[in-house]
Design an enzyme around this catalytic site. Structure first.
Site, mmCIF file in Angstrom:
data_model
loop_
_atom_site.group_PDB
_atom_site.id
_atom_site.type_symbol
_atom_site.label_atom_id
_atom_site.label_comp_id
_atom_site.label_asym_id
_atom_site.label_seq_id
_atom_site.Cartn_x
_atom_site.Cartn_y
_atom_site.Cartn_z
ATOM 1 N N ASP A 79 -37.059 31.602 31.336
ATOM 2 C CA ASP A 79 -36.845 32.139 29.998
ATOM 3 C C ASP A 79 -38.218 32.554 29.466
ATOM 4 O O ASP A 79 -39.078 31.715 29.197
ATOM 5 C CB ASP A 79 -36.197 31.062 29.109
ATOM 6 C CG ASP A 79 -35.867 31.579 27.705
ATOM 7 O OD1 ASP A 79 -36.547 32.509 27.241
ATOM 8 O OD2 ASP A 79 -34.937 31.027 27.087
ATOM 9 N N ARG A 139 -17.433 47.290 28.719
ATOM 10 C CA ARG A 139 -17.721 45.908 29.116
ATOM 11 C C ARG A 139 -18.491 45.853 30.435
ATOM 12 O O ARG A 139 -19.200 44.902 30.711
ATOM 13 C CB ARG A 139 -16.422 45.088 29.193
ATOM 14 C CG ARG A 139 -16.642 43.620 29.525
ATOM 15 C CD ARG A 139 -15.521 42.701 29.041
ATOM 16 N NE ARG A 139 -14.205 43.221 29.308
ATOM 17 C CZ ARG A 139 -13.628 43.250 30.523
ATOM 18 N NH1 ARG A 139 -14.258 42.770 31.558
ATOM 19 N NH2 ARG A 139 -12.419 43.743 30.661
ATOM 20 N N TYR A 166 -35.248 25.158 25.177
ATOM 21 C CA TYR A 166 -34.620 25.699 23.975
ATOM 22 C C TYR A 166 -33.324 24.919 23.711
ATOM 23 O O TYR A 166 -32.569 24.622 24.645
ATOM 24 C CB TYR A 166 -34.328 27.190 24.192
ATOM 25 C CG TYR A 166 -33.568 27.800 23.057
ATOM 26 C CD1 TYR A 166 -34.191 28.057 21.838
ATOM 27 C CD2 TYR A 166 -32.222 28.105 23.182
ATOM 28 C CE1 TYR A 166 -33.485 28.606 20.785
ATOM 29 C CE2 TYR A 166 -31.514 28.661 22.129
ATOM 30 C CZ TYR A 166 -32.152 28.898 20.927
ATOM 31 O OH TYR A 166 -31.444 29.437 19.894
ATOM 32 N N LYS A 218 -35.448 38.106 19.613
ATOM 33 C CA LYS A 218 -36.764 37.677 19.161
ATOM 34 C C LYS A 218 -37.764 38.828 19.286
ATOM 35 O O LYS A 218 -37.611 39.813 18.607
ATOM 36 C CB LYS A 218 -37.183 36.440 19.958
ATOM 37 C CG LYS A 218 -36.061 35.373 20.089
ATOM 38 C CD LYS A 218 -35.673 34.720 18.790
ATOM 39 C CE LYS A 218 -34.410 33.873 18.890
ATOM 40 N NZ LYS A 218 -34.376 32.872 19.952
#
Ligand code: PLP
Length: 395
Positions: free
Chosen positions: A182, A57, A110, A207
């Protein structure tokens, strides 16, 4: 060698070194944790992101290789990966904001980010002012004593507005704000926002970076190590960890990113310019077209104009539905950045949460179709689009 082109940098991603040799492809370290001989080394790894590998983690060698690869492509000092793009965006927003803080964000966002920012207001008392993505004066006017952050997207969905990164980030810097960009739609091949004054770049690696519609992941890249520390500490608490196998698939995708991006852009140019002259189409939204409101800015900022565009059908919603049902090659699907061409109808899918007024303000009509162009042969895509357009005219 430091002055490498993105094409070369993408191929020669950082590789972990073993004793005396180096694996060409980074291995998948499918382990949740690591064992130590020395308790001091163990302790050190718990407290800083670049200490020894301790627990999955916190980080993992395969995930670190991806973080270093994307940081290298973006020109950042370091990165924090997350299990999705939204995971990375949330690590940044929640990691840097506290109740009562104020955030300035561009209006065209977005969908997931827009609803997260709305939630930040409702649940955590973080206030928001929306501005246009190319209006530095609006940023200066919006600044308050508790303003912490400016949030932008290099190229917005689905109308492909381009942010004035140099102007907006300069306005943020004057006011002591952290600029977050972004860069998912542009990818580091078309834009490296840190070079234009941003402090943090976020990506949905789902993406273009992974590129094959088979991974969910996100990454935040930092210009400054202190910001990375703050976001890393919070990412560990949030547990938005990227899986090593997803990191490995993404690393493999990153190596062909410049090649794929060139083809995405080339195919988009063919489709967008031809659709712009088609009688069934009333408008095409792609910054590569001189008619697009961001064209002049995009031409200054970007070497090419990206692989996503949208267009409006003269026949409105009915034509849109017929068009999408008639496509034989392009798939009706969410997401973008994979090798396949995907289309969707924003008004009923990605932007369904917007009111008719909001849709009208963002320019999204009932007949708007968004296209995420793949790397197929352009003439095959054009043949598919033209046969589907013919069928929009005959109900
Ligand atoms: C897809 C996307 C996201 C969210 O990423 P996920 O990987 O789906 O969580 C964020 N920003 C942009 C611009 C996107 O396209």
């Amino acid at each position: 060698m430091s002055d490498l082109h993105p094409d070369t940098r993408a191929v020669h991603v950082p590789r972990p070194s073993l004793d005396g040799s180096t694996p060409i492809a980074t291995p998948i370290y499918q382990t949740s944790g690591f064992a130590f001989d020395d308790p001091a080394v163990f302790a050190d790894g718990m407290t800083r992101p670049d200490g020894a590998f301790v627990y999955g983690r916190l980080t993992n060698p395969t995930v670190r290789a991806l973080e270093d690869a994307v940081a290298g492509l973006e020109g950042g000092v370091s990165a924090v990966a997350a299990g999705s793009g939204m995971g990375a965006i949330n690590c940044v927003l929640l990691g840097l904001l506290t109740p009562g803080d104020h955030l300035i964000a561009q209006r065209a966002l977005y969908g997931g980010t827009a609803s997260m920012i709305a939630d930040l207001a409702h649940r955590f008392g973080v206030e928001v002012t929306y501005v246009d993505q190319d209006d530095p004066a609006a940023v200066r006017a919006a600044v308050r004593p508790r303003t912490r952050l400016l949030y932008l997207e290099t190229i917005a969905n689905p109308m492909t507005q381009v942010a004035d990164l140099p102007g907006m980030c300069a306005a943020a810097r004057e006011a002591g704000l952290v600029s977050v960009v972004d860069n998912t739609f542009a990818s580091p091949v078309l834009c490296r926002p840190l070079e234009h004054g941003a402090d943090i770049v976020v990506h949905s690696v789902t993406k273009y970076l992974s590129g094959h519609s088979d991974v969910l992941g996100g990454v935040a890249v930092f210009a400054d190590e202190a910001l990375r520390r703050r976001v890393w500490s919070f990412a560990i608490e949030l547990g938005a960890t990227l899986d090593p196998f997803a990191a490995w698939l993404t690393l493999r995708g990153v190596q062909t990113l410049p090649l794929r991006m060139a083809r995405h852009c080339e195919n988009t140019r063919v489709l967008a310019t031809r659709l712009d002259e088609h009688p069934a189409v009333t408008a095409v939204h792609w910054p590569g077209l001189p008619s697009h409101p961001s064209h002049a800015l995009a031409a200054k900022l970007l070497p090419d104009f990206g692989g996503v565009f949208s267009f409006d059908l003269a026949g409105g919603r009915a034509a849109g539905e017929r068009f999408m049902a008639a496509l034989e090659l392009a798939l009706l699907a969410p997401s973008l950045g994979g090798v396949e061409t995907l289309v969707l109808h924003p008004a009923t899918t990605s932007h369904r949460a917007q009111t008719p007024e909001e849709l009208a303000r963002s320019g999204i009509g009932e007949g708007t179709v968004r296209v995420a162009v793949g790397i197929e042969h352009a003439e095959d895509l054009w043949a598919d689009f033209t046969q589907a357009l013919r069928r929009t005219e005959t109900p």
